[in-house]
Design a protein around this motif. Sequence first.
Motif, PDB file in Angstrom:
ATOM      1  N   ALA A 222       0.846  -1.198   0.000  1.00 18.36           N
ATOM      2  CA  ALA A 222       0.000   0.000   0.000  1.00 18.36           C
ATOM      3  C   ALA A 222       0.878   1.244   0.000  1.00 18.36           C
ATOM      4  CB  ALA A 222      -0.924   0.000   1.217  1.00 18.36           C
ATOM      5  N   THR A 223       0.290   2.363  -0.423  1.00 20.73           N
ATOM      6  CA  THR A 223       1.032   3.628  -0.497  1.00 20.73           C
ATOM      7  C   THR A 223       0.171   4.781   0.010  1.00 20.73           C
ATOM      8  OG1 THR A 223       2.364   2.895  -2.390  1.00 20.73           O
ATOM      9  CG2 THR A 223       2.155   5.270  -2.060  1.00 20.73           C
TER      10      THR A 223
ATOM     11  N   LEU B  71       1.622   0.295  10.330  1.00 16.03           N
ATOM     12  CA  LEU B  71       1.525   0.571   8.897  1.00 16.03           C
ATOM     13  C   LEU B  71       2.783   0.066   8.187  1.00 16.03           C
ATOM     14  CD1 LEU B  71       0.111   4.187   9.322  1.00 16.03           C
ATOM     15  CD2 LEU B  71      -1.177   2.253   8.407  1.00 16.03           C
TER      16      LEU B  71
ATOM     17  N   VAL C  21       3.083  -0.103   4.347  1.00 10.64           N
ATOM     18  CA  VAL C  21       2.786   1.150   3.638  1.00 10.64           C
ATOM     19  C   VAL C  21       4.060   1.906   3.281  1.00 10.64           C
ATOM     20  CG1 VAL C  21       1.612   3.384   3.758  1.00 10.64           C
ATOM     21  CG2 VAL C  21       0.558   1.342   4.798  1.00 10.64           C
TER      22      VAL C  21
ATOM     23  N   ARG D 108      -5.447   0.451  -2.800  1.00 11.99           N
ATOM     24  CA  ARG D 108      -4.467   0.375  -1.703  1.00 11.99           C
ATOM     25  C   ARG D 108      -3.623   1.645  -1.669  1.00 11.99           C
ATOM     26  NH1 ARG D 108      -4.488  -2.968   2.410  1.00 11.99           N
ATOM     27  NH2 ARG D 108      -2.236  -3.370   2.327  1.00 11.99           N
TER      28      ARG D 108
ATOM     29  N   LEU E  97      -6.194   0.794   4.865  1.00  7.57           N
ATOM     30  CA  LEU E  97      -5.119  -0.013   4.288  1.00  7.57           C
ATOM     31  C   LEU E  97      -4.723  -1.123   5.270  1.00  7.57           C
ATOM     32  CD1 LEU E  97      -2.917   2.967   3.022  1.00  7.57           C
ATOM     33  CD2 LEU E  97      -4.540   1.626   1.666  1.00  7.57           C
TER      34      LEU E  97
END
Length: 243
Positions: free
Chosen positions: A20-21, A48, A51, A119, A232
């Motif tokens: 994810a970003t 996270l 991410v 995402r 996310l």
Amino acid sequence: MASFVRTPPLLFPATARHTATVIFIHGLGDTGYGWASAVENWRRRQRLDEVKFILPNAPSIPITCNMGMKMPGWYDIHTIDGNAESLRRNEDEAGILVSQAYFHDLIQKEIDSGIPAERIVIGGFSQGGAMSLFSGLTSKVKLGGIVALSSYLLLSLKFVDWLPKPCSNQDTPIFMAHGDSDQVVNTELGRKSFSLLKEAGFNASLKIYPNMGHSACLEELDDMEKFLTESLPPAGSPERSEL
């Protein structure tokens, strides 16, 4: 504006498998480094890990309310006087659209690298939050979420004209937050922007923080982390195929 030099974004790679970003956009006069400590704090909490964070840097442009002197900005602003309507007057439509194209390109590059659009979350503070709202809702791909801190809806008088048909992000969760003592982006403008989005059927929420000015507080950053974690969730390791 397109002729100005734009430095590359500040990048924080995922500490686990990148699934994810988050693209987070700073405000007027700041740089991506201004939000690095928030990202580092989230990373320490290890919620996270999958991410990747992208913190873009605005080009240095002449800002009318700064007597025309150059400073990092995503678009020109004529007046910042705390009046809820001032920011809506004489909006720099050309500059807004140049920045919108840049953020749409950042999103597409993440998709091209293998990250699903759903995402990807785009967010920002102040001018950056305004750009995240505008760029996110006008995106032709469905995103995982949109964050707008201490900001407002750009080109609100004709905002619907810029939306794709059909709108890809009609149901995308939008986290809006504002201090009740904001003297730069008036709290009422944040409320009006939220109301416009709700009336247009968008999935927006707004949280007002007491005694907070044009800044961020720990509670707000915790709430944003919760929103990102929900938008996310960990995707986990890829399943191994049986040989």
